[in-house]
Design a protein around this motif. Structure first.
Motif, PDB file in Angstrom:
ATOM      1  N   GLY A  52       3.815   3.681  -0.985  1.00  0.00           N
ATOM      2  CA  GLY A  52       5.028   4.066  -0.195  1.00  0.00           C
ATOM      3  C   GLY A  52       6.138   2.856  -0.140  1.00  0.00           C
ATOM      4  N   SER A  53       7.341   3.208   0.288  1.00  0.00           N
ATOM      5  CA  SER A  53       8.491   2.269  -0.078  1.00  0.00           C
ATOM      6  C   SER A  53       8.239   1.305   1.141  1.00  0.00           C
ATOM      7  N   ILE A  54       9.246   0.249   1.151  1.00  0.00           N
ATOM      8  CA  ILE A  54       8.978  -1.055   2.147  1.00  0.00           C
ATOM      9  C   ILE A  54       9.305  -0.205   3.622  1.00  0.00           C
ATOM     10  N   GLY A  55       8.365  -0.602   4.465  1.00  0.00           N
ATOM     11  CA  GLY A  55       8.579  -0.170   5.779  1.00  0.00           C
ATOM     12  C   GLY A  55       7.946   1.018   6.162  1.00  0.00           C
ATOM     13  N   SER A  56       7.150   1.551   5.066  1.00  0.00           N
ATOM     14  CA  SER A  56       6.613   3.070   5.338  1.00  0.00           C
ATOM     15  C   SER A  56       5.377   3.170   6.264  1.00  0.00           C
ATOM     16  N   GLY A  57       4.624   2.057   6.281  1.00  0.00           N
ATOM     17  CA  GLY A  57       3.375   2.142   6.921  1.00  0.00           C
ATOM     18  C   GLY A  57       2.226   2.169   6.100  1.00  0.00           C
ATOM     19  N   LYS A  58       2.219   1.948   4.899  1.00  0.00           N
ATOM     20  CA  LYS A  58       1.106   2.051   3.900  1.00  0.00           C
ATOM     21  C   LYS A  58       0.055   1.085   4.286  1.00  0.00           C
ATOM     22  N   SER A  59       0.289  -0.126   4.701  1.00  0.00           N
ATOM     23  CA  SER A  59      -0.404  -1.204   5.225  1.00  0.00           C
ATOM     24  C   SER A  59      -1.096  -0.815   6.619  1.00  0.00           C
ATOM     25  N   ALA A  71       2.378  -0.968  -3.307  1.00  0.00           N
ATOM     26  CA  ALA A  71       3.689  -0.595  -3.239  1.00  0.00           C
ATOM     27  C   ALA A  71       4.301  -0.197  -4.509  1.00  0.00           C
ATOM     28  N   LEU A  72       3.799  -0.574  -5.746  1.00  0.00           N
ATOM     29  CA  LEU A  72       4.179  -0.186  -6.854  1.00  0.00           C
ATOM     30  C   LEU A  72       3.236   0.652  -7.811  1.00  0.00           C
ATOM     31  N   TYR A 129       3.852   3.543  -8.928  1.00  0.00           N
ATOM     32  CA  TYR A 129       4.398   4.331  -9.987  1.00  0.00           C
ATOM     33  C   TYR A 129       5.157   3.234 -10.716  1.00  0.00           C
ATOM     34  N   GLU A 130       5.759   2.138 -10.083  1.00  0.00           N
ATOM     35  CA  GLU A 130       6.769   1.098 -10.873  1.00  0.00           C
ATOM     36  C   GLU A 130       5.781   0.603 -12.058  1.00  0.00           C
ATOM     37  N   ALA A 131       4.353   0.287 -11.531  1.00  0.00           N
ATOM     38  CA  ALA A 131       3.745  -0.622 -12.402  1.00  0.00           C
ATOM     39  C   ALA A 131       2.761   0.330 -13.319  1.00  0.00           C
ATOM     40  N   ASP A 132       2.895   1.775 -13.332  1.00  0.00           N
ATOM     41  CA  ASP A 132       2.215   2.495 -14.058  1.00  0.00           C
ATOM     42  C   ASP A 132       0.563   2.346 -13.718  1.00  0.00           C
ATOM     43  N   LEU A 133       0.386   2.463 -12.312  1.00  0.00           N
ATOM     44  CA  LEU A 133      -1.070   1.982 -12.195  1.00  0.00           C
ATOM     45  C   LEU A 133      -1.805   3.417 -11.910  1.00  0.00           C
ATOM     46  N   GLU A 134      -1.154   4.862 -11.983  1.00  0.00           N
ATOM     47  CA  GLU A 134      -1.533   5.845 -11.609  1.00  0.00           C
ATOM     48  C   GLU A 134      -2.966   6.186 -12.270  1.00  0.00           C
ATOM     49  N   ASN A 135      -3.413   5.824 -13.510  1.00  0.00           N
ATOM     50  CA  ASN A 135      -4.749   5.887 -13.961  1.00  0.00           C
ATOM     51  C   ASN A 135      -5.760   5.355 -13.262  1.00  0.00           C
ATOM     52  N   LEU A 136      -5.430   4.366 -12.454  1.00  0.00           N
ATOM     53  CA  LEU A 136      -6.656   3.658 -11.687  1.00  0.00           C
ATOM     54  C   LEU A 136      -7.217   4.578 -10.666  1.00  0.00           C
ATOM     55  N   PHE A 137      -6.499   5.571 -10.387  1.00  0.00           N
ATOM     56  CA  PHE A 137      -6.843   6.283  -9.175  1.00  0.00           C
ATOM     57  C   PHE A 137      -7.100   7.963  -9.480  1.00  0.00           C
ATOM     58  N   GLN A 171      12.425  -0.354  -5.749  1.00  0.00           N
ATOM     59  CA  GLN A 171      11.352   0.192  -5.844  1.00  0.00           C
ATOM     60  C   GLN A 171      11.848   1.885  -6.287  1.00  0.00           C
ATOM     61  N   ILE A 172      11.130   2.568  -6.843  1.00  0.00           N
ATOM     62  CA  ILE A 172      11.612   3.993  -7.210  1.00  0.00           C
ATOM     63  C   ILE A 172      11.601   4.588  -5.987  1.00  0.00           C
ATOM     64  N   PRO A 173      12.733   5.761  -5.645  1.00  0.00           N
ATOM     65  CA  PRO A 173      12.962   6.241  -4.534  1.00  0.00           C
ATOM     66  C   PRO A 173      11.670   7.363  -4.287  1.00  0.00           C
ATOM     67  N   ASP A 174      11.748   7.701  -2.973  1.00  0.00           N
ATOM     68  CA  ASP A 174      10.597   8.366  -2.405  1.00  0.00           C
ATOM     69  C   ASP A 174      10.943   9.884  -2.945  1.00  0.00           C
ATOM     70  N   GLU A 175      11.861  10.308  -3.361  1.00  0.00           N
ATOM     71  CA  GLU A 175      12.181  11.726  -3.847  1.00  0.00           C
ATOM     72  C   GLU A 175      11.249  11.820  -5.061  1.00  0.00           C
ATOM     73  N   GLU A 176      11.359  10.777  -6.117  1.00  0.00           N
ATOM     74  CA  GLU A 176      10.537  10.827  -7.407  1.00  0.00           C
ATOM     75  C   GLU A 176       9.185  10.415  -7.011  1.00  0.00           C
ATOM     76  N   LYS A 177       8.637   9.646  -6.193  1.00  0.00           N
ATOM     77  CA  LYS A 177       7.361   9.422  -5.629  1.00  0.00           C
ATOM     78  C   LYS A 177       6.837  10.924  -5.233  1.00  0.00           C
TER      79      LYS A 177
END
Length: 199
Positions: free
Chosen positions: A11-18, A116-117, A119-127, A161-167
């Protein structure tokens, strides 16, 4: 044998993912935080220290401790510098998550990973699944301001960070988090139900 599932929380900064991953942790699930792993490497890995000092100068560390204020100013003001730091840290973080995952899966079937990253760090394959936590920009900004961050710093971090629309196009589950912790807790329980995970 029960299926092992790795769930990425982003999620973007301040979204509440933590907050979302705290709920997972308090519910008894193992949680890894990519940011904590990065900080650990930055602070304690001699090869990382050497590379960071070479790229960003000797001010990167004070008394052998990462100079976070200096590094944040350097990387959040310059996307190219941020990419350089990520190139040093991300491969190590990915490897560490994969190693810890193996350990955790000896005892548990579900693992949550906060990053947070994704998509930015191409980590999708880990999940197996990625959960996107979103909130209105004004809500996110107010949360960070109340934690002592300046609006300028918020904007700089958001721009990297990649915009939420893209995420939204790429996430498996999307939870809006403009409300209370109780609301977020309900959404966490909904996720468990949707994935047929017993708490």
């Amino acid at each position: 044998m029960n299926k092992k599932i790795t769930i990425g929380i982003t999620g973007s900064i301040g979204s509440g993912k933590s907050e979302f991953t705290k709920i997972a942790e308090n519910s008894g699930f193992p949680v890894l935080r990519a940011d904590d792993i990065s900080k650990e490497f930055l602070a304690n890995n001699s090869e990382v220290k050497k590379q960071v000092i070479k790229k960003f100068g000797k001010d990167s560390y004070l008394n052998n401790i990462p100079n976070k204020k200096y590094l944040a100013e350097v990387v959040f003001n310059n996307p190219l510098k941020l990419r350089e730091l990520e190139r040093i840290l991300h491969p190590l973080v990915i490897k560490e998550i994969e190693n810890k995952k193996k350990e955790i899966f000896r005892k548990h079937n579900i693992l949550f990973v906060e990053s947070a990253l994704i998509y930015e760090a191409d980590l999708e394959n880990l999940f197996d699944f990625v959960v996107l936590i979103t909130a209105d920009r004004e809500v996110r900004l107010q949360r960070k301001l109340s934690q002592g961050m300046t609006e300028e710093d918020f904007v700089k971090r958001e721009m990297n960070q990649i915009p939420d629309e893209e995420k939204r196009k790429r996430a498996d589950f999307i939870f809006q988090n403009n409300g209370t912790i109780e609301d977020l807790h309900s959404k966490f329980n909904l996720l468990l139900t949707l994935l047929s995970i017993k708490n």
